[in-house]
Design an enzyme around this catalytic site. Structure first.
Site, mmCIF file in Angstrom:
data_model
loop_
_atom_site.group_PDB
_atom_site.id
_atom_site.type_symbol
_atom_site.label_atom_id
_atom_site.label_comp_id
_atom_site.label_asym_id
_atom_site.label_seq_id
_atom_site.Cartn_x
_atom_site.Cartn_y
_atom_site.Cartn_z
ATOM 1 N N ASN A 182 0.810 -1.587 0.111
ATOM 2 C CA ASN A 182 0.206 -0.059 0.013
ATOM 3 C C ASN A 182 0.491 1.135 -0.454
ATOM 4 O OD1 ASN A 182 -2.007 2.453 0.644
ATOM 5 N ND2 ASN A 182 -2.675 1.624 2.209
ATOM 6 N N LYS A 216 0.415 4.412 0.055
ATOM 7 C CA LYS A 216 -0.624 5.059 0.412
ATOM 8 C C LYS A 216 -0.264 6.954 -0.884
ATOM 9 C CE LYS A 216 -0.188 2.978 4.774
ATOM 10 N NZ LYS A 216 0.062 3.845 5.817
ATOM 11 N N HIS A 266 -9.811 1.498 5.426
ATOM 12 C CA HIS A 266 -8.176 1.371 5.444
ATOM 13 C C HIS A 266 -8.210 2.228 7.449
ATOM 14 C CE1 HIS A 266 -4.035 2.442 7.068
ATOM 15 N NE2 HIS A 266 -3.494 1.054 6.254
ATOM 16 N N GLU A 277 -5.956 4.482 7.833
ATOM 17 C CA GLU A 277 -6.529 6.538 8.068
ATOM 18 C C GLU A 277 -8.191 6.137 7.826
ATOM 19 O OE1 GLU A 277 -2.728 5.852 5.748
ATOM 20 O OE2 GLU A 277 -1.783 4.935 7.768
ATOM 21 N N GLU A 294 -5.163 -4.722 11.344
ATOM 22 C CA GLU A 294 -4.147 -4.185 10.657
ATOM 23 C C GLU A 294 -4.490 -2.875 12.638
ATOM 24 O OE1 GLU A 294 -2.098 -2.927 6.785
ATOM 25 O OE2 GLU A 294 -3.823 -1.282 7.367
ATOM 26 N N GLY A 349 2.904 1.986 10.546
ATOM 27 C CA GLY A 349 4.098 3.583 10.474
ATOM 28 C C GLY A 349 4.372 3.568 11.962
ATOM 29 N N SER A 372 4.177 -2.303 10.486
ATOM 30 C CA SER A 372 5.387 -2.008 10.350
ATOM 31 C C SER A 372 5.687 -3.450 10.151
ATOM 32 C CB SER A 372 5.221 -1.691 12.035
ATOM 33 O OG SER A 372 5.533 -0.400 12.356
HETATM 34 P P1 PGA Z 1 2.421 0.728 7.131
HETATM 35 O O1 PGA Z 1 1.315 0.800 6.770
HETATM 36 O O2 PGA Z 1 3.231 -1.401 6.701
HETATM 37 O O3 PGA Z 1 3.787 1.134 7.266
HETATM 38 O O4 PGA Z 1 3.385 -0.122 9.214
HETATM 39 C C1 PGA Z 1 0.827 -0.001 7.045
HETATM 40 C C2 PGA Z 1 -0.533 0.010 6.480
HETATM 41 O O5 PGA Z 1 -1.084 0.813 6.686
HETATM 42 O O6 PGA Z 1 -1.666 -0.892 5.823
#
Ligand code: PGA
Length: 253
Positions: free
Chosen positions: A9, A11, A97, A99, A169, A175, A215
Site C-alpha cells: 500500500n 498510500k 483502511h 487512515e 491492522e 507506521g 510495520s
Molecule cells: P506500515 O503500514 O507497514 O507502514 O505500518 C501498513 C498499512 O497501513 O497498510
C-alpha cells in the site's frame, strides 16, 4: 490451502515517475526471484493505476486501489467508483483502511456499502479492521474488531464472502515501527477465523485469507507470516523500497 498474499500500500507517496520506477523494479525482481505461487499486489495512488496496469502486462503482479466511493456513479466530484477502477484493470480494492476510518470518518455502515460496490463489479475487497491503542489498553480489542467485521461484512452471502480478503491492522502498529507480536496477531486472526466460521461455516472460514498489516518489515516478516492463521501481509512503508518488499515476499516464497 490459502494462497499467500503480499500487498504493498503506497498510500499518498511517490510521483508518477517514481511510481513507475518502483513498479517496474518489482515486476523484474519478482520474475527473476519468485517462483512459488504468491499473490503479489501493488496499491498505488489512483493517478498511477492505468499506467502501472500497462507496465505490469505479462507479470504475475496484480493491481489494487486504495479506496472507492460507496455509490455506483454520479455527481460526486473528486471521487472514484468501483466501476471506474475495474475499467483500468484493478483487481483489488482496499476498504476501511484505518487512515480512512480516522481521517475521513468512515463508518462500518458506509464500508459495508463500499464492499457491495466492489463485489458487484467483480473485484475483490481487502477489508481492513483493527483496534486503537486505547481500545487495546482497555481490553476491548476483540469486541471492537468483531464489530467492525460484523457490521462491514456479515450482510454478505456465503458466496460473496469468499471473494473478500481481510486485513488485521492494529492502528497502534501502523507506521510506528511498533509491530504487534506474532502471538498477539495469531490470537486475533484465530479469533476472527472462528467468528467467520460461526457465521459461514468452517470450510468457508478456512478458505478466507486474513492478512496482517502494521510495520511489517523484512526482519519481522518471517515470525509473523509463519503463524498458522496469518496468510500474508499488507505492507506500507516497506513497500516503497523494492528490495525490502521483495525480501518480505521471499519470506514466504
Ligand atoms: P506500515 O503500514 O507497514 O507502514 O505500518 C501498513 C498499512 O497501513 O497498510
Amino acid at each position: 490451502m490459502r494462497k499467500p498474499i503480499i500487498a504493498g500500500n503506497w498510500k499518498m507517496n511517490l510521483s508518477l515517475e517514481h511510481g513507475f520506477g518502483l513498479a517496474s523494479e518489482i515486476k523484474w525482481m519478482v520474475s527473476d526471484e519468485v517462483s512459488s505461487p504468491i499473490e503479489i499486489i501493488l496499491i498505488p495512488p489512483f493517478t498511477h493505476l492505468a499506467g502501472i496496469q500497462s507496465l505490469l502486462k505479462g507479470s504475475v503482479v496484480k493491481l489494487g486501489a486504495q479506496n472507492c466511493h460507496h455509490e455506483k456513479s454520479g455527481a460526486y466530484t473528486g471521487e472514484i467508483s468501483a466501476e471506474i477502477l475495474k475499467s483500468v484493470g484493478v483487481t483489488y480494492v482496499l476498504v476501511g483502511h484505518s487512515e480512512r476510518r480516522i481521517y475521513q470518518n468512515e463508518s462500518n455502515a458506509l464500508l459495508a456499502k463500499k464492499i457491495d460496490r466492489v463485489l458487484e463489479n467483480g473485484l475483490k475487497p481487502i477489508y481492513c479492521f483493527g483496534e486503537t491503542l486505547e481500545q487495546r489498553e482497555a481490553g476491548n480489542e476483540f469486541e471492537i474488531n468483531l464489530m467492525q467485521i460484523q457490521e462491514g461484512l456479515f450482510h454478505l452471502t456465503n458466496l460473496q464472502i469468499q471473494n473478500v480478503i481481510l486485513a488485521y491492522e492494529p492502528v497502534w502498529a501502523i507506521g510506528t515501527g511498533q509491530t504487534a507480536t506474532a502471538q498477539q496477531c495469531q490470537a486475533m486472526h484465530k479469533f476472527v477465523r472462528n467468528a467467520l466460521s460461526d457465521k459461514y461455516g468452517e470450510e468457508i472460514s478456512n478458505s478466507i485469507s486474513i492478512l496482517y498489516g502494521g510495520s511489517m518489515k523484512p526482519n519481522n516478516a518471517n515470525e509473523l507470516l509463519s503463524c498458522e492463521d496469518i496468510d500474508g501481509g499488507l505492507i506500507g512503508g516497506a513497500s516503497l523500497e523494492s528490495r525490502a518488499f521483495l525480501e518480505i515476499i521471499k519470506t514466504i516464497g
